[in-house]
Motif scaffolding. Structure first.
Motif, short mmCIF file in Angstrom:
data_model
loop_
_atom_site.label_atom_id
_atom_site.label_comp_id
_atom_site.label_asym_id
_atom_site.label_seq_id
_atom_site.Cartn_x
_atom_site.Cartn_y
_atom_site.Cartn_z
N ILE A 206 19.57 81.49 -26.79
CA ILE A 206 18.61 80.54 -26.23
C ILE A 206 17.21 81.11 -26.39
CG2 ILE A 206 17.93 79.30 -24.14
CD1 ILE A 206 20.72 78.55 -25.00
N ARG A 207 16.34 80.36 -27.07
CA ARG A 207 14.98 80.83 -27.32
C ARG A 207 14.12 80.77 -26.07
NH1 ARG A 207 9.61 79.81 -28.93
NH2 ARG A 207 9.73 77.87 -27.76
N GLY B 220 3.69 86.77 -27.78
CA GLY B 220 4.52 87.64 -28.60
C GLY B 220 5.96 87.72 -28.14
N GLY B 221 6.14 87.75 -26.82
CA GLY B 221 7.48 87.89 -26.25
C GLY B 221 8.44 86.77 -26.59
N TYR C 268 8.77 85.75 -29.65
CA TYR C 268 9.11 85.93 -31.05
C TYR C 268 10.03 87.13 -31.30
CZ TYR C 268 5.86 82.20 -31.87
OH TYR C 268 5.25 80.97 -31.86
N GLY C 269 9.69 88.28 -30.67
CA GLY C 269 10.47 89.50 -30.89
C GLY C 269 11.98 89.29 -30.75
N PRO C 270 12.43 88.67 -29.65
CA PRO C 270 13.88 88.53 -29.46
C PRO C 270 14.55 87.61 -30.47
CG PRO C 270 12.69 88.27 -27.37
CD PRO C 270 11.67 88.25 -28.46
N ILE D 18 14.13 87.69 -33.66
CA ILE D 18 14.34 88.35 -34.96
C ILE D 18 15.80 88.74 -35.14
CG2 ILE D 18 13.73 90.36 -36.37
CD1 ILE D 18 10.93 90.27 -34.99
N ARG D 19 16.40 89.26 -34.07
CA ARG D 19 17.80 89.67 -34.15
C ARG D 19 18.70 88.47 -34.49
NH1 ARG D 19 22.56 90.45 -30.96
NH2 ARG D 19 21.68 89.27 -29.23
#
Lengths: 369, 369
Positions: free
Chosen positions: B198-199, B211-212, B214-216, B218-219
């Motif tokens: 879930i984004r 930013g927070g 986007y980082g998650p 990537i995986r």
């Protein structure tokens, strides 16, 4: 120093000492996270060359690209741990491998590379050895000062595509700290609980210590403060399950519905940070034999009912920075619940604090110099 | 240059030109976000002194504290916008105030200070003027290159307490770009949709460009790639509502259940980024008169049914980086749905791309020198 073999060559760690050591504040003046020790630890990684030699260098600014992955996409995670100086003058770390393991899991969530946890911990120990004079000595009035240790891991590739960073920096800074809360460690806090604000959710990264879990909470914390509350109580779901308080895990001590004394904290469902203090308190309290110690869902209904029936004895937050933090009241929608933690004598909270801090300064990993 | 009055003194902007201009890659070699122009824009803010004089300086690394708020707590947000060189050789920005307004909203979510949006845009225009030779000229084969503009806002206070930063840096870098996707702009992509990931969540910050967010992702993107898909289709809720695709908004073109041709995109419910391309395509398509144009919830059931009944014509992502990106298939749990975007002639996607890029190079804000 003896060094274990590690795949980022901890045995070859390079130490460059400051020529300009800074003055240290008296322990009475220490707050949280505002003052830094003389050195820091840096370990660079690139996708092509792997891990560089770890370096201990004078504390100072980093030269970072304005296109840095961590500054745009929050490819970043961190840890919080502490070094204590005991009455015997020796320096101890508290369960540091728990932090290394969690940093490893957070790094996966942040698409940062795998690292050698034992090796990095050896480097951190070297950093604390170098800055051992920055580990504050307890005094009569400041009983549990510490050197707060902040391992940090950031994506450093200067690239604006949203992808796993091809360069990264694993580093560590340290900061001598007094009590986390301005009001002192054992002043009870008031909580603001608004189900409109959600910290973390299933399928997200709430169990990781990623920067992105913290930034958005600041606005809500300010809303709580503006309304006169100390911290945010984070709820989740239709049943308003208690999840965390501020940046801490949450515990209740109550007489459960079966009439048994119980210490409870919400289970690690993926939305809750697996705190090292949380884990330690669960383990500690289980040894007492005096209470049921359980991980269970706790809803606002449960709390309300227990307060009404005089079964709720204590509620407290638990985390590395504050250790234990008693709760006095909760504002939830139009309700104002009085939590009788202090009136009950804060018996369990006090005992948790005492036993945990005793362990921290007496019987955990000693750093040898 | 003429400057509007602004409360961070845009009229006093200081420009320090590089003594070492770098060579520019030929437009054919440009990718996305890997190469930067010669200059950058920096505006510092402190809680005590407010906004400092904006400065245009040679592009280069920033000197940042290892205790930087943005590196620990992701107090950071950004924007993505583009400058285009038209066939007339003039440089244009596309709806830049939309990006300024969104940056302002993201800054609130990130507990960063309010800033003068018009003033900051004037500074960005100055930056583009200084680096106007970095705005790539279209060629026969690369029809829509651009100077990608990345306004960024970070908390710069060196403090480890989780609080609103007392120092921050609003800055802007620019990067000449070719097509966003390696395969080229109008190659259809395949989507991997797993409801376990879930984004964003109601009560969170999914509508902010922090930013927070986007980082998650990537995986999850890497999981999709490892399974052979190009992008992640982000779903939400029990009904598997479509929310976004990769870092784009999502559109469908179908014959709706009433038999009418319809262009639809999910509504801005708080979990969806309010894209400038999304807004522009909604406005553009509404002028055609040929389709119903609606913001509505679109579930996987809706998509499956429309595919089965041959009502689904097209599906495409929409965003600043890619503009329009057609979808060819979706893997959803055990299902493999073929989306006939290309087979349908990608009529709406093509028209959106053509009309939007025509506007971008012909009739939007011209930068005067």
């Amino acid at each position: 120093m003896s060094h274990s073999q590690s795949w980022f060559q901890h045995e070859g760690i390079e130490v460059s000492l400051t020529q300009d050591p800074r003055p240290k504040s008296p322990v009475e003046d220490l707050t949280f996270g505002a003052e830094y020790s003389d050195h820091m630890l840096l370990v660079n990684w690139t996708k092509i060359d792997g891990w560089d030699t770890p370096k201990i260098v004078p504390y100072g600014n980093l030269s970072l690209s304005p296109a840095l992955s961590a500054l745009h996409y929050s490819t970043e995670c961190f840890e919080g741990m502490k070094a204590f100086k005991g009455v015997d003058g020796r320096v101890r770390l508290f369960r540091p491998m728990e932090n290394m393991k969690r940093l490893g899991r957070s790094a996966v969530a942040a698409s940062l590379p795998e690292f050698d946890k034992e090796g990095f911990l050896e480097c951190i120990k070297d950093l604390v050895r170098v800055d051992r004079d920055w580990v504050p000595q307890p005094t009569e009035t400041i009983k549990h000062p510490s050197l707060y240790i902040r391992p940090t891991f950031i994506g450093t590739e200067p690239f604006l595509g949203v992808r796993e960073p091809h360069n990264s920096l694993l580093y560590c800074i340290t900061s001598p700290v007094g009590p986390y809360f301005k009001t002192g460690t054992f002043q009870p806090v008031s909580l603001y609980a608004d189900p409109a604000f959600i910290r973390a959710w299933p399928g997200g990264v709430g169990e990781s210590k990623m920067g992105g879990n913290y930034g958005p909470t600041i606005r809500i914390q300010r809303i709580a403060e503006a309304k006169g509350y100390t911290q945010v109580l984070w709820l989740f779901g239709e049943n308003h399950e208690l999840t965390e308080v501020g940046t801490m895990n949450i515990f209740v001590h109550w007489i459960n519905e079966d009439g048994d004394p119980e210490i409870a904290t919400p289970p690690l469902s993926g939305t809750i940070l697996p705190g090292v203090t949380r884990l330690s308190l669960l383990e500690l309290a289980a040894t007492w034999g005096s209470h049921k110690v359980v991980e269970r869902t706790i809803t606002m209904d449960d709390v309300r009912k227990a307060v009404k029936e005089n079964r709720l004895k204590e509620m407290f937050g638990a985390g590395t920075a504050c250790v234990v933090c008693p709760v006095a009241k909760i504002a939830f929608l139009d309700e104002h619940l009085t939590i009788p933690t202090m009136e009950s004598g804060a018996e369990v909270a006090q005992r948790c604090l005492k036993e945990l801090t005793d362990i921290q300064v007496c019987i955990t990993t000693v750093l040898h110099f």
